[in-house]
Write a protein that holds these residues in place. Structure first.
Motif, PDB file in Angstrom:
ATOM      1  N   PRO A 149       0.808  -1.329  -0.108  1.00 55.53           N
ATOM      2  CA  PRO A 149      -0.129   0.054  -0.011  1.00 55.53           C
ATOM      3  C   PRO A 149       0.851   1.393  -0.014  1.00 55.53           C
ATOM      4  N   ASP A 150       2.008   1.086   0.480  1.00 54.91           N
ATOM      5  CA  ASP A 150       2.659   2.385   0.553  1.00 54.91           C
ATOM      6  C   ASP A 150       3.953   2.443  -0.578  1.00 54.91           C
ATOM      7  N   ASN A 151       3.610   1.742  -1.668  1.00 55.36           N
ATOM      8  CA  ASN A 151       4.794   1.714  -2.743  1.00 55.36           C
ATOM      9  C   ASN A 151       4.892   3.097  -3.467  1.00 55.36           C
ATOM     10  N   ARG A 152       5.845   3.339  -3.811  1.00 55.10           N
ATOM     11  CA  ARG A 152       6.052   4.752  -4.345  1.00 55.10           C
ATOM     12  C   ARG A 152       6.716   4.433  -5.751  1.00 55.10           C
ATOM     13  N   THR A 153       7.175   3.264  -6.126  1.00 53.74           N
ATOM     14  CA  THR A 153       7.918   3.137  -7.322  1.00 53.74           C
ATOM     15  C   THR A 153       7.053   2.927  -8.522  1.00 53.74           C
ATOM     16  N   GLN A 154       7.645   3.890  -9.423  1.00 53.75           N
ATOM     17  CA  GLN A 154       6.865   3.996 -10.751  1.00 53.75           C
ATOM     18  C   GLN A 154       7.574   3.149 -11.922  1.00 53.75           C
ATOM     19  N   ALA A 155       8.750   2.877 -11.858  1.00 56.65           N
ATOM     20  CA  ALA A 155       9.612   1.902 -12.671  1.00 56.65           C
ATOM     21  C   ALA A 155      10.643   1.277 -11.954  1.00 56.65           C
ATOM     22  N   PHE A 156      11.256   0.425 -12.881  1.00 55.13           N
ATOM     23  CA  PHE A 156      12.282  -0.547 -12.220  1.00 55.13           C
ATOM     24  C   PHE A 156      13.728  -0.650 -12.954  1.00 55.13           C
ATOM     25  N   LEU A 157      14.753  -0.577 -12.412  1.00 56.98           N
ATOM     26  CA  LEU A 157      15.808  -0.986 -12.989  1.00 56.98           C
ATOM     27  C   LEU A 157      15.996  -2.469 -12.648  1.00 56.98           C
ATOM     28  N   ALA A 158      15.962  -3.401 -13.605  1.00 57.50           N
ATOM     29  CA  ALA A 158      16.204  -4.709 -13.346  1.00 57.50           C
ATOM     30  C   ALA A 158      17.658  -5.304 -13.018  1.00 57.50           C
ATOM     31  N   ALA A 159      17.796  -6.000 -12.268  1.00 57.84           N
ATOM     32  CA  ALA A 159      19.411  -6.441 -12.025  1.00 57.84           C
ATOM     33  C   ALA A 159      20.006  -7.275 -13.232  1.00 57.84           C
ATOM     34  N   GLY A 160      20.904  -6.750 -13.897  1.00 58.23           N
ATOM     35  CA  GLY A 160      21.307  -7.208 -15.328  1.00 58.23           C
ATOM     36  C   GLY A 160      21.844  -8.686 -14.789  1.00 58.23           C
ATOM     37  N   HIS A 161      22.623  -9.041 -13.678  1.00 59.54           N
ATOM     38  CA  HIS A 161      23.501 -10.420 -13.638  1.00 59.54           C
ATOM     39  C   HIS A 161      22.273 -11.486 -13.470  1.00 59.54           C
ATOM     40  N   VAL A 162      21.276 -11.147 -12.801  1.00 49.15           N
ATOM     41  CA  VAL A 162      19.966 -12.012 -12.603  1.00 49.15           C
ATOM     42  C   VAL A 162      19.482 -12.454 -13.910  1.00 49.15           C
ATOM     43  N   CYS A 163      19.233 -11.550 -14.724  1.00 50.35           N
ATOM     44  CA  CYS A 163      18.663 -11.633 -16.142  1.00 50.35           C
ATOM     45  C   CYS A 163      19.791 -12.274 -17.045  1.00 50.35           C
ATOM     46  N   THR A 164      21.082 -12.237 -16.863  1.00 50.56           N
ATOM     47  CA  THR A 164      22.041 -13.222 -17.532  1.00 50.56           C
ATOM     48  C   THR A 164      21.907 -14.528 -17.227  1.00 50.56           C
ATOM     49  N   VAL A 165      21.213 -14.899 -16.548  1.00 52.14           N
ATOM     50  CA  VAL A 165      20.951 -16.450 -16.015  1.00 52.14           C
ATOM     51  C   VAL A 165      19.493 -16.550 -16.390  1.00 52.14           C
ATOM     52  N   MET A 166      18.438 -15.799 -16.087  1.00 52.00           N
ATOM     53  CA  MET A 166      17.124 -16.162 -16.285  1.00 52.00           C
ATOM     54  C   MET A 166      16.424 -15.350 -17.368  1.00 52.00           C
ATOM     55  N   GLY A 167      17.137 -14.544 -17.951  1.00 57.00           N
ATOM     56  CA  GLY A 167      16.502 -13.607 -19.271  1.00 57.00           C
ATOM     57  C   GLY A 167      15.452 -12.654 -18.407  1.00 57.00           C
ATOM     58  N   TYR A 168      14.638 -12.199 -19.497  1.00 57.01           N
ATOM     59  CA  TYR A 168      13.913 -11.090 -18.842  1.00 57.01           C
ATOM     60  C   TYR A 168      12.307 -11.260 -19.220  1.00 57.01           C
ATOM     61  N   GLU A 169      11.896 -12.624 -19.669  1.00 59.11           N
ATOM     62  CA  GLU A 169      10.699 -12.822 -20.161  1.00 59.11           C
ATOM     63  C   GLU A 169       9.530 -12.945 -19.034  1.00 59.11           C
ATOM     64  N   GLU A 170      10.144 -13.373 -17.714  1.00 55.77           N
ATOM     65  CA  GLU A 170       9.496 -13.354 -16.700  1.00 55.77           C
ATOM     66  C   GLU A 170       8.926 -12.196 -16.137  1.00 55.77           C
TER      67      GLU A 170
END
Ligand code: SF4
Length: 371
Positions: free
Chosen positions: A182-203
């Motif tokens: 309920p207290d979220n203020r985030t309007q956009a995310f920088l996702a972590a590149g190294h995680v996506c190196t393994v998992m991609g970004y489809e999810e």
């Protein structure tokens, strides 16, 4: 130096910063998920450079910080056993549990060793057949393939004196927890590149669509961060909510499929507690039933241990981007890297540690000017 200096080029950084300030017609709040990105942002004062237009919120992507108190207690409990060699990455040793930490256990005679990979721990198990060797398997999706490989090889080679204390957490459920609060203020995310190196970004696509939020896969150097922020701003200004990839030099859409296959064999997705945040459904890895014999919690009978979080530490709010470290009353006083109250002051990727390293003088000056 090739592949580093070009991502720290001052002139290009100024160009990106100018573009962000020009194209942002109103203030936006953007969360960098990863603690490594937080350290780059604070070290290079990127948040200060952009502060008139962009608020950068620091997210829950520090694996040491989110490892729950009770897992630190379980680690300490196992490490005190006389027949155990307990192996961990160095920054886990000073993370406070509810009554002690691994460093203290080691100082009191526990055989606690710093290793640089789970394969080091597996080698130790082979070299010490009369000892039980336990590896503290902490991390996001990035470290999961190596941990899965160590367990897989232990089984293949019949190494029975090796086990892992698993504390694996996953990024997409953490993003969803931030967005649905309920207290979220985030309007956009920088996702972590190294995680996506393994998992991609489809999810990330279902999340982006469900919450109408831009998610930009981003690297860790200053120009990566600035370009990632600019890509977020362009989406926000144009009313788009898509998944984009700033870190194309390392990340492919579907990630490292063989690594994902190995993870899928050794682990299963389970609910996990996050330190300071609480339980998030389907947000972590635990060992699959076929590998349960390598589960240190079961082997040492500590699976049912639970403890209360420290009430003084507000790391949960820091990790969700609700508060900045300097807003914590204990910051730099009762809580320092030498006497940490929470993991975010200890970890190399912790937001409190970043502010302490690069901004504590400003915090003291601000306190002094209020007097
Ligand atoms: S400064 Fe210390 S007590 Fe405060 S949130 Fe950070 S780790 Fe917790």
């Amino acid at each position: 130096m090739k592949f580093v200096d070009e991502y720290r080029d001052r002139e290009k950084a100024e160009q990106y910063a100018r573009a962000i300030r020009t194209e942002a017609t109103r203030p936006w709040s953007i969360m960098e998920v990863c603690g490594g990105q937080t350290h780059t942002i604070v070290k290079y004062a990127i948040d200060e450079i952009l502060r008139d237009k962009i608020t950068l919120l620091h997210g829950p992507g520090c694996p040491v910080c989110v490892t729950p108190l009770e897992l630190i207690d379980k680690a300490c409990e196992i490490a005190t056993r006389p027949d155990v060699i307990f192996c961990s990455y160095g920054d886990m040793l000073r993370v406070p549990g509810s009554h002690t930490d691994l460093f203290t256990v080691k100082a009191r005679g526990g055989d606690v060793r710093i290793v640089y990979s789970p394969m080091n721990a597996l080698e130790l198990a082979k070299a010490n057949p009369t000892k039980q060797v336990v590896f503290f398997a902490v991390g996001f999706e990035t470290t999961a393939p190596a941990n899965a490989m160590a367990v897989f090889q232990a089984k293949q080679q019949g190494i029975s004196n090796f086990s892992v204390l698993v504390s694996h957490v996953l990024v997409p459920p953490a993003i969803e927890a931030v967005l649905s609060a309920p207290d979220n203020r985030t309007q956009a995310f920088l996702a972590a590149g190294h995680v996506c190196t393994v998992m991609g970004y489809e999810e990330y696509r279902p999340l982006s669509e469900k919450y109408r939020v831009p998610i930009v896969v981003t690297g860790f150097e200053p120009l990566d961060i600035l370009q990632g922020v600019l890509m977020c701003v362009r989406q926000l200004e144009n009313g788009r909510a898509e998944v984009e990839n700033q870190y194309a030099r390392s990340v492919r859409e579907f990630g490292n499929v063989p690594a994902q296959d190995l993870i899928g064999q050794v682990f299963r997705v389970i609910p996990r507690k996050w330190r300071g945040v609480g339980e998030i459904p389907q947000s972590g890895f635990g060992l699959a039933a076929e590998f349960a014999e390598y589960d240190a919690e079961l082997r040492f009978g500590v699976a049912d241990l639970t403890v209360e979080e420290d009430r003084e530490c507000i790391a949960g709010e820091v990790l969700r981007g609700v508060k900045k470290p300097q807003e914590c009353p204990a910051f730099g006083g009762r809580c320092t890297p030498d006497h940490p109250l929470g993991a975010t002051m200890v970890s190399n990727e912790g937001a409190c540690a970043a502010y302490y390293q690069y901004r504590r003088h400003e915090a003291k000056a601000a306190v002094g000017s209020e007097r």
